[in-house]
Write an enzyme that holds these catalytic residues in place. Structure first.
Site, PDB file in Angstrom:
ATOM      1  N   ASN A  88       1.111  -1.160   0.098  1.00 22.93           N
ATOM      2  CA  ASN A  88      -0.036   0.186  -0.035  1.00 22.93           C
ATOM      3  C   ASN A  88       0.919   1.233  -0.007  1.00 22.93           C
ATOM      4  OD1 ASN A  88      -1.818   2.000   0.387  1.00 22.93           O
ATOM      5  ND2 ASN A  88      -2.252   1.433   2.478  1.00 22.93           N
ATOM      6  N   TRP A  89       0.850   1.831  -1.042  1.00 25.22           N
ATOM      7  CA  TRP A  89       2.016   2.868  -1.258  1.00 25.22           C
ATOM      8  C   TRP A  89       1.284   4.292  -0.785  1.00 25.22           C
ATOM      9  CZ3 TRP A  89       4.086   2.183  -6.962  1.00 25.22           C
ATOM     10  CH2 TRP A  89       4.866   0.693  -6.897  1.00 25.22           C
ATOM     11  N   LYS A  90      -0.184   4.073  -0.544  1.00 26.11           N
ATOM     12  CA  LYS A  90      -0.618   5.388   0.076  1.00 26.11           C
ATOM     13  C   LYS A  90      -0.168   6.684  -0.615  1.00 26.11           C
ATOM     14  CE  LYS A  90      -0.161   3.268   4.748  1.00 26.11           C
ATOM     15  NZ  LYS A  90       0.018   3.417   6.194  1.00 26.11           N
ATOM     16  N   HIS A 100      -9.528   1.087   5.102  1.00 22.82           N
ATOM     17  CA  HIS A 100      -8.288   1.503   5.638  1.00 22.82           C
ATOM     18  C   HIS A 100      -8.532   2.263   6.843  1.00 22.82           C
ATOM     19  CE1 HIS A 100      -4.070   2.515   6.623  1.00 22.82           C
ATOM     20  NE2 HIS A 100      -3.728   1.392   5.800  1.00 22.82           N
ATOM     21  N   GLU A 102      -6.820   4.720   7.964  1.00 22.49           N
ATOM     22  CA  GLU A 102      -6.607   6.075   7.580  1.00 22.49           C
ATOM     23  C   GLU A 102      -7.721   6.915   7.070  1.00 22.49           C
ATOM     24  OE1 GLU A 102      -3.075   5.615   5.479  1.00 22.49           O
ATOM     25  OE2 GLU A 102      -1.741   5.054   7.442  1.00 22.49           O
ATOM     26  N   GLY A 114       2.712   2.566  10.809  1.00 20.42           N
ATOM     27  CA  GLY A 114       3.710   3.635  10.837  1.00 20.42           C
ATOM     28  C   GLY A 114       4.321   4.071  11.968  1.00 20.42           C
ATOM     29  N   GLY A 123       3.017  -0.764   4.417  1.00 24.77           N
ATOM     30  CA  GLY A 123       2.986   0.584   3.975  1.00 24.77           C
ATOM     31  C   GLY A 123       4.408   0.762   3.739  1.00 24.77           C
ATOM     32  N   GLY A 124       5.110   1.437   4.866  1.00 20.10           N
ATOM     33  CA  GLY A 124       6.383   2.194   4.475  1.00 20.10           C
ATOM     34  C   GLY A 124       7.324   1.181   3.918  1.00 20.10           C
TER      35      GLY A 124
END
Ligand code: 13P
Length: 260
Positions: free
Chosen positions: A10-12, A96, A98, A174, A235-236
């Site tokens: 998930n590159w956001k 998600h 977020e 994160g 993610g990161g």
């Protein structure tokens, strides 16, 4: 039964089309020809066409990070499932934390989006997860169970086996603080029980449950060793080709290549 591991990046909100192209190329180079794992890249909407071009002819799938539930209409700024499908997306992250936190996404909205995604034959990656406050209050299983039940409300037993569920504790996203393997396993097992009650035990055994939240190369092997952890939503670390490739190899059970 053994479920095929599935790892999604998930590159956001990271990556212009140019940067996403380079990252996708680096990832493909770093993973080589891995067979025993499904891989999904989820770039921002705008970079979907660019990443689609890179992954074409490779066994790497394309996913979006969100969608609207309607086919079309007066929904300024939104993107529908047919629009994503046209770009080659086969998966879509839904709910998600977020989005739940920053965009006020409710369980009801999650359910409508899941319904739209499965209706078009795409696979939703349905995210659930508790906050630190909820965990500290001993409410983790109750919270994620309720999110799961609500989000999957529109899914039929025929559609269910291809679902992907992602357990992402909010406090682990994160933060560099991942759930321990035992914490992840406890929640994943509970989610699978819920799936068995909602569908059938046989269907529940087919549904893959990813863990997400500070997944890194050095914690992925012990997490994937848990019987109900079937992959990762990263993610990161998915923004770093070498790290993401190492996580994918861990999920596939392939040892890291020897460094010279
Ligand atoms: P991190 O891997 O950066 O903790 O993010 C997890 C996540 O939110 C993936 O959807």
């Amino acid at each position: 039964m053994s479920r095929r591991p599935v790892v999604a990046g998930n590159w956001k909100m990271h990556g212009t089309s140019a940067a996403a192209t380079a990252l996708a190329q680096d990832i493909l180079r770093a993973i080589g020809r891995l067979r025993r794992v499904d891989i999904i890249l989820c770039p921002p909407f705008t970079a979907l066409p660019a990443v689609a071009r890179v992954v074409k002819r490779r066994r790497v799938a394309l996913g979006a990070q969100d969608c609207h539930w309607a086919e079309q209409g007066a929904f300024t700024g939104e993107v529908s499932v047919p629009m994503l499908q046209e770009l080659g997306a086969t998966h879509c992250i839904i709910g998600h934390s977020e989005r739940r936190r920053d965009c006020g996404e409710t369980d009801a909205a999650v359910a409508r989006k899941v319904q739209a995604v499965v209706a078009h034959g795409l696979t939703p990656i349905v995210c659930v997860g508790e906050t630190l406050q909820e965990r500290d209050a001993g409410r983790t299983l109750e919270v994620v169970g309720a999110q799961l039940t609500a989000g999957l409300q529109p899914v039929t037993p025929e559609q269910a086996p291809r679902l992907i569920v992602a357990y992402e504790p909010v406090w682990a996203i994160g933060t560099g603080r991942n759930a321990t393997p035992a914490q992840a396993q406890e929640v994943h097992a509970c989610l699978r029980q819920r799936l068995a009650a909602r569908f059938t035990p046989a269907i529940a055994r087919q549904i893959r449950i990813q863990y997400g939240g500070s997944v890194k190369p050095d914690n992925s092997a012990e997490l994937i060793a848990q019987p109900d952890v079937d992959g990762f939503l990263v993610g990161g670390a998915s923004l770093d080709a070498a790290q993401f490739a190492a996580i994918i190899r861990a999920a596939a059970g392939v040892p890291a290549p020897a460094t010279t």
